[in-house]
Design an enzyme around this catalytic site. Structure first.
Site, PDB file in Angstrom:
ATOM      1  N   HIS A   1       0.826  -1.212   0.000  1.00  0.00           N
ATOM      2  CA  HIS A   1       0.000   0.000   0.000  1.00  0.00           C
ATOM      3  C   HIS A   1       0.861   1.263   0.000  1.00  0.00           C
ATOM      4  O   HIS A   1       0.600   2.200   0.754  1.00  0.00           O
ATOM      5  CB  HIS A   1      -0.934   0.007   1.219  1.00  0.00           C
ATOM      6  CG  HIS A   1      -1.980  -1.061   1.169  1.00  0.00           C
ATOM      7  ND1 HIS A   1      -3.052  -1.013   0.303  1.00  0.00           N
ATOM      8  CD2 HIS A   1      -2.118  -2.224   1.865  1.00  0.00           C
ATOM      9  CE1 HIS A   1      -3.804  -2.084   0.471  1.00  0.00           C
ATOM     10  NE2 HIS A   1      -3.265  -2.842   1.402  1.00  0.00           N
TER      11      HIS A   1
ATOM     12  N   ASP B   1       0.008  -5.604   5.689  1.00  0.00           N
ATOM     13  CA  ASP B   1      -1.068  -6.402   5.090  1.00  0.00           C
ATOM     14  C   ASP B   1      -0.992  -6.386   3.567  1.00  0.00           C
ATOM     15  O   ASP B   1      -0.393  -5.499   2.968  1.00  0.00           O
ATOM     16  CB  ASP B   1      -2.431  -5.871   5.537  1.00  0.00           C
ATOM     17  CG  ASP B   1      -2.661  -4.431   5.111  1.00  0.00           C
ATOM     18  OD1 ASP B   1      -1.764  -3.605   5.343  1.00  0.00           O
ATOM     19  OD2 ASP B   1      -3.719  -4.136   4.524  1.00  0.00           O
ATOM     20  N   GLU B   2      -1.622  -7.391   2.970  1.00  0.00           N
ATOM     21  CA  GLU B   2      -1.827  -7.467   1.521  1.00  0.00           C
ATOM     22  C   GLU B   2      -0.547  -7.195   0.729  1.00  0.00           C
ATOM     23  O   GLU B   2      -0.536  -6.404  -0.221  1.00  0.00           O
ATOM     24  CB  GLU B   2      -2.946  -6.509   1.108  1.00  0.00           C
ATOM     25  CG  GLU B   2      -4.282  -6.862   1.768  1.00  0.00           C
ATOM     26  CD  GLU B   2      -5.417  -5.941   1.376  1.00  0.00           C
ATOM     27  OE1 GLU B   2      -6.550  -6.430   1.243  1.00  0.00           O
ATOM     28  OE2 GLU B   2      -5.172  -4.732   1.208  1.00  0.00           O
ATOM     29  N   VAL B   3       0.526  -7.864   1.117  1.00  0.00           N
ATOM     30  CA  VAL B   3       1.812  -7.697   0.437  1.00  0.00           C
ATOM     31  C   VAL B   3       1.908  -8.703  -0.714  1.00  0.00           C
ATOM     32  O   VAL B   3       1.960  -9.907  -0.496  1.00  0.00           O
ATOM     33  CB  VAL B   3       2.987  -7.893   1.420  1.00  0.00           C
ATOM     34  CG1 VAL B   3       4.319  -7.801   0.684  1.00  0.00           C
ATOM     35  CG2 VAL B   3       2.915  -6.859   2.534  1.00  0.00           C
TER      36      VAL B   3
ATOM     37  N   GLU C   1      -1.904 -10.469   8.567  1.00  0.00           N
ATOM     38  CA  GLU C   1      -1.073 -11.226   7.628  1.00  0.00           C
ATOM     39  C   GLU C   1       0.366 -11.385   8.104  1.00  0.00           C
ATOM     40  O   GLU C   1       1.020 -12.380   7.788  1.00  0.00           O
ATOM     41  CB  GLU C   1      -1.069 -10.561   6.244  1.00  0.00           C
ATOM     42  CG  GLU C   1      -2.391 -10.603   5.534  1.00  0.00           C
ATOM     43  CD  GLU C   1      -3.207  -9.358   5.743  1.00  0.00           C
ATOM     44  OE1 GLU C   1      -3.802  -8.871   4.766  1.00  0.00           O
ATOM     45  OE2 GLU C   1      -3.258  -8.849   6.885  1.00  0.00           O
TER      46      GLU C   1
END
Length: 369
Positions: A104, A163-165, A215
Site C-alpha cells: 500500500h 497487510d496485503e503484500v 497477515e
C-alpha cells in the site's frame, strides 16, 4: 491509561476516511467526527494517514514525500497534525498513526521514484535502495520526536501495516533480485519479513510498540517480536492462535466490524464478542481491544457520519460493557436514544430501521426511525 497498554475494554475507532487518503477529508470533518467519538467514549482513533492512493503528510527531512498527495490543497503540515492530535487529546482520544509498509505504498514514489520497484510496478516498497529504509526510519523518528513533548504522535503505539503484500513487483525487478543475492536472501517472503523486522527495530529505538495487521502473524507467526500487537481482520478464528502464541491482539473482524460494509446491521455489530473463541481468562486479557473500521473508497465528508453512526455505538457498548449485557431487544431503545442525542448535537446518524445511509422508512419521531 499507561503508555503501552489499552484499558479494558477500549474501542479503537479506525475512521480511515476521516483523515485518510482514499478520499480527502478536511479539518472540520475530522474535528466533527472526533466530537462524536468523544460523546460515545471511544478512546482511540487509528489514523491511516497514508495509503496507495495518496501521501499527504509533511516529512521534514524528505520534503518531496507529499508530492504523492491528491493535490497541493489536500495535505497535512506537521502543524496541522499537532492541531488534530491536541484537539483529540482534549476530548480524551488517543491517535495512533499507520504507515503501511511494505505494501500500500505506491504514493511514496511520487516524490522519490527510487522508493518503488519501477514506474510501472509501484508496490511493495523497493528494498534495493537505501533511501527506502532511511525514509521509513525518519518517518518513525518524526512521529516519536526527540522527546515525548515534541512528538508528532505522542501515543506509545505506531501501526506499520504489513497487510496485503504481493511480491510480483519484486519478482520482476532485476535490482531487487540483485539486492537479495547481495544480502543472502533467497525467498521473496523473506524480503517481506525484512521490512517487518526493520520497522520493529526502528520503532523500538524510539520507544514505540508496533501494531501489525493479521497477515504478518499468518506469515511469520512466533518468529515475530513478541511485543507486537496483531490486528485481526480476516478470520476471527485467528484470535485464539494469536493469544495462545503469547501475542496481544485487537479484534476488527471484517464480517462484523467493518463500517464500510453497509449491509452489516447494528445488531451484527452489537452481537460480536471478541472473547467468543477465547475461554481462558488469562488469554482473554491479551485481547486488548476492538476496532470498528471505516475504509474510505466510498466515504467522504458527504456521508461519513451516516456510515459510522449508529453502528459504531453498538460496538462501543459491546466493548465497554460486561459480557452479560448482550440483549439486542433491550439495547435498541438505548441506541435509538443515542442516535437522537447525536442529532441534537448536529451529527448525522442513519436510521436504525431502514439501514446505513438510507432515508427513514416513513414519518415519525427520531427514536422510532
Amino acid at each position: 491509561t499507561q503508555r503501552d497498554t489499552f484499558s479494558q475494554w477500549p474501542i479503537l475507532s479506525e475512521f480511515l476516511t476521516l483523515c485518510h487518503m482514499l478520499n480527502w477529508s478536511d479539518f472540520l470533518i475530522c474535528r466533527g467526527a472526533l466530537v462524536a467519538i468523544s460523546v460515545l467514549l471511544q478512546n482511540v482513533m487509528h489514523w491511516h494517514i497514508v495509503d496507495t492512493q495518496s501521501f499527504p503528510m509533511e516529512v521534514k527531512l524528505y520534503p518531496n514525500m507529499w508530492e504523492g498527495s491528491f493535490s497541493y490543497w489536500e495535505r497535512y503540515t506537521q502543524e496541522d497534525i499537532y492541531d488534530i492530535v491536541e484537539y483529540a487529546r482534549l476530548r480524551g482520544i488517543r491517535i495512533i498513526p499507520e504507515f503501511d509498509i511494505p505494501g500500500h505504498a505506491a504514493s511514496w514514489c511520487a516524490g522519490y521514484s527510487d522508493l518503488c520497484p519501477s514506474s510501472s510496478c509501484t508496490q511493495p516498497l523497493n528494498p534495493a535502495h537505501n533511501i527506502t529504509f532511511e525514509i521509513i526510519e525518519d518517518i518513525v523518528k518524526e512521529v516519536a520526536g526527540k522527546t515525548d513533548a515534541a512528538a508528532l504522535f505522542p501515543d506509545g503505539f505506531i501501526h506499520l501495516g504489513g497487510d496485503e503484500v504481493k511480491t510480483s513487483c519484486w519478482e520482476t525487478s532485476p535490482a531487487v533480485r540483485k539486492w537479495m543475492r547481495e544480502n543472502g536472501i533467497f525467498l521473496f517472503q523473506d524480503v517481506y519479513r525484512h521490512f517487518v523486522e526493520y520497522g520493529h527495530k526502528v520503532s523500538e529505538a524510539v520507544r514505540r510498540t508496533v501494531i501489525n495487521w493479521e497477515e504478518a502473524f499468518t506469515n511469520f507467526g512466533t518468529e515475530m517480536n513478541k511485543n507486537t500487537v496483531i490486528q485481526i481482520w480476516i478470520r476471527e478464528e485467528s484470535i485464539p492462535y494469536v493469544v495462545c502464541s503469547g501475542f496481544r491482539c485487537i479484534d476488527s473482524y471484517e464480517n462484523h466490524w467493518y463500517l464500510d460494509w453497509r449491509g452489516t446491521s447494528w445488531k451484527t455489530f452489537y452481537n460480536h464478542d471478541p472473547h467468543k473463541l477465547v475461554d481462558n481468562v488469562d488469554l482473554q486479557k491479551l485481547v486488548i481491544g476492538g476496532e470498528v473500521c471505516a475504509w474510505g473508497e466510498h466515504i467522504d465528508g458527504s456521508n461519513l457520519d451516516l456510515t459510522i453512526w449508529p453502528r459504531a455505538a453498538a460496538a462501543a457498548e459491546r466493548l465497554w460493557s460486561s459480557r452479560d449485557v448482550n440483549n439486542v431487544t433491550m439495547m435498541k431503545p438505548r441506541l435509538a436514544s443515542f442516535r437522537c442525542l447525536l442529532h441534537r448535537r448536529g451529527i448525522s446518524s442513519s436510521p436504525l430501521q431502514s439501514g446505513t445511509r438510507k432515508e427513514p422508512s416513513g414519518p415519525g419521531g427520531c427514536d422510532v426511525q
